[in-house]
Every structure is written in structure tokens, then in C-alpha cells.
Scaffold this active site. Structure first.
Site: not given
Length: 165
Positions: A38-42
Site C-alpha cells: 500500500k505504498c506509492g512505490y508498490t
């Protein structure tokens, strides 16, 4: 005090909970990545899978280590994490048990990767999800890529190709 000379001395749990010695990866070039769902970098999972698809036949393996150290961006259990990775990014590279990559409960592998004593050239605290460590066929840390460096960036591909040659 005896120091660990390579990552091969570590045993970790795979995503299914089974002990796996990193010794099994001797002779392979590895990219060790701390991941989160659940990360912007996922979306980097997609690039990591492309790298794995491109180079696995040449002796390259990605090892994904889910971690919930940053803003609770990996809240799921191991089964949920694996399902998420397979359904959304068709991940086939090895995934491991959710661990801590910093702080007082840091996993011994990540302590080794980030410590100045064991990794004088590429040490330092994990600052966010998707930090990447490149490991030589001999088990030595040969490069580190910070979170914003995408898996398919030229600098990553060039380093992998050099390590494989």
C-alpha cells in the site's frame, strides 16, 4: 567477534513460513528488496517481475521481503501479501515472511545489509519501501538503489548485467 562474510550465512522464512537458507542462492546474482502493498512505490512490483522474467535464466533472482516499517503500508498477513502480489503483479520471484527492516526489531539479514561494519560501502538505514541491494554471485553486496530508482532504470539494468557477466 566473528563477522558474517556473506548473506549465505542467513536463514530466513519464506512467505509460506518454511526456513530457507540463503546458501541455496550461491552462484546467483540477487536483488534483495523490502516491499509493501500500500505504498506509492508498490507498482515497482511490476518492474521487479519484468527484471526477473528477463534475467532469471541467466542466474538472477529477486528476493522480496515485505515490511511494515513505513506508515503501516504493509498491514496484511503473509497469505494476503502473497495473494496481492500474485493477483496484481503476477509475481513469481521468491517472496519471504514479513519482517522488520529497521529499528530495534530489525531482522538479522537487514542488520547485516545496513550495518557499517558488514557493509561499509552501501550501509545506512532503510529509509522507505523498495530499497534494493544487489548481491554478487559470491554473496557480497555490490550495489544499493534507493526507493525512487525504478527496477527498470538503466543504472539497475547495467549493474545487473555487469554482475551476471
Amino acid at each position: 567477534m566473528e563477522t558474517t562474510q556473506s548473506i549465505y550465512q542467513f536463514t530466513v522464512k519464506d512467505i509460506y513460513g518454511f526456513d530457507k537458507s540463503l546458501d541455496e542462492y550461491k552462484g546467483k546474482v540477487l536483488l534483495i528488496v523490502n516491499t509493501a502493498s500500500k505504498c506509492g512505490y508498490t507498482p515497482q512490483y511490476g518492474g521487479l517481475q519484468q527484471l526477473y522474467d528477463r534475467y532469471q535464466d541467466k542466474g538472477f533472482v529477486i528476493l522480496g521481503f515485505p515490511a511494515n516499517n513505513f506508515l503501516h503500508q504493509e498491514p496484511g498477513n503473509n497469505e494476503e501479501i502473497l495473494h496481492f502480489c500474485q493477483v496484481n503483479y503476477h509475481v513469481t520471484f521468491p517472496m519471504f515472511w514479513k519482517i522488520s527492516v529497521k529499528g530495534k526489531d530489525i531482522h538479522p539479514l537487514y542488520k547485516y545489509l545496513t550495518s557499517k561494519e558488514t557493509n561499509p560501502k552501501f550501509n545506512g538505514t532503510i529509509t522507505w519501501n523498495f530499497n534494493k541491494f544487489l548481491i554478487s554471485r559470491e554473496g557480497k553486496i555490490i550495489n544499493r538503489f534507493k526507493t525512487p530508482v525504478k527496477p527498470l532504470d538503466k543504472v539497475v539494468i547495467d549493474a545487473i548485467e555487469e554482475a551476471l557477466s
